[in-house]
Design an enzyme around this catalytic site. Structure first.
Site, PDB file in Angstrom:
ATOM      1  N   ARG A  60       0.840  -1.195   0.000  1.00 32.44           N
ATOM      2  CA  ARG A  60       0.000   0.000   0.000  1.00 32.44           C
ATOM      3  C   ARG A  60       0.875   1.243   0.000  1.00 32.44           C
ATOM      4  NH1 ARG A  60      -3.670  -2.542   4.821  1.00 32.44           N
ATOM      5  NH2 ARG A  60      -4.896  -3.991   3.553  1.00 32.44           N
ATOM      6  N   ARG A 153     -11.797   2.046   6.995  1.00 32.49           N
ATOM      7  CA  ARG A 153     -10.464   1.960   6.391  1.00 32.49           C
ATOM      8  C   ARG A 153     -10.493   2.281   4.906  1.00 32.49           C
ATOM      9  NH1 ARG A 153      -7.122  -3.182   8.479  1.00 32.49           N
ATOM     10  NH2 ARG A 153      -8.136  -4.074   6.660  1.00 32.49           N
ATOM     11  N   ARG A 164     -13.718  -9.663   4.683  1.00 28.57           N
ATOM     12  CA  ARG A 164     -13.007  -9.264   5.906  1.00 28.57           C
ATOM     13  C   ARG A 164     -13.930  -9.377   7.120  1.00 28.57           C
ATOM     14  NH1 ARG A 164      -7.343  -7.709   6.027  1.00 28.57           N
ATOM     15  NH2 ARG A 164      -6.797  -7.151   3.906  1.00 28.57           N
TER      16      ARG A 164
END
Length: 214
Positions: A60, A153, A164
């Site tokens: 990221r 997020r 998730r």
């Protein structure tokens, strides 16, 4: 008899003055603050060896290779598996993650305490290999708060986010497998670190200690 007592006394004070290095597992679902907890411990300059996980996941923008993760290709990861260089590894959200074994061995051999941040599945593998590892499960104050953190997020697609959340719920059901549970409350990160440090301090004072062997 006197010689035996003297030997016992020497062993006691050797343990007191040279406490064993401990292997600490920090785990829990995505979004509970594992990275933030370890980052604050690093900023406080606590004398630990923080294990850096190897992963095939793309880096990221905010992440640094060798600090957040060792970012490797699938081919490089396969070579690490083949050469037995990983303490544990698993597929997590379609990407491989693993703990480099040699770094952990070197740290404990030098007397350093080792802290590793791994997913719940990987934690089970390490606990089986190192039964005297200290396992700490981090969680949010509620499932609703955990889901909220994942949503905020904004790092995954809608489908990835759904996965998730489902995975997080399954991982919450395994919290009882760990030695300790620490609630990482919103805006209370220092409290979380203090609790983790209290656990480690208490464990290093145990009398029934065994050296970490990998």
């Amino acid at each position: 008899m006197s010689s035996s007592l003297e030997e016992s006394s020497r062993e006691l004070y050797s343990h007191i003055n040279n406490p064993r290095p401990v292997l600490v597992i920090i785990s829990g679902p995505s979004g509970v603050g594992k990275d933030a907890t370890l980052q604050l411990m690093k900023e406080k300059r606590y004398p630990f060896y923080f294990v850096v996980t190897a992963t095939t996941r793309p880096r990221r923008a905010s992440e640094v290779d060798g600090v957040d993760y060792h970012f490797v290709s699938v081919g490089e990861f396969a070579e690490m598996i083949e050469q037995g260089e990983l303490l544990e590894y698993a597929v997590v959200y379609s990407d491989y993650k693993g703990i480099p074994k040699q770094h952990v061995r070197a740290a404990t051999a030098s007397g350093m305490d080792v802290i590793m941040r791994i997913d719940v599945q990987g934690a089970a593998t390490v606990r089986a290999l190192v039964p005297n590892a200290i396992s700490i499960f981090l969680t949010a104050e509620s499932e609703e708060e955990l889901v909220h953190r994942l949503q905020e997020r904004k790092t995954e697609s809608d489908d990835q986010l759904k996965m998730r959340i489902v995975t997080a719920r399954k991982e919450l059901a395994r919290a009882s497998e760990f030695d300790y549970i620490v609630v990482n409350r919103e805006d209370k990160l220092q409290d979380t670190v203090d609790k983790v440090m209290a656990i480690i301090t208490a464990e290093k004072c145990r009398t029934d200690w065994l050296p970490v062997r990998l």
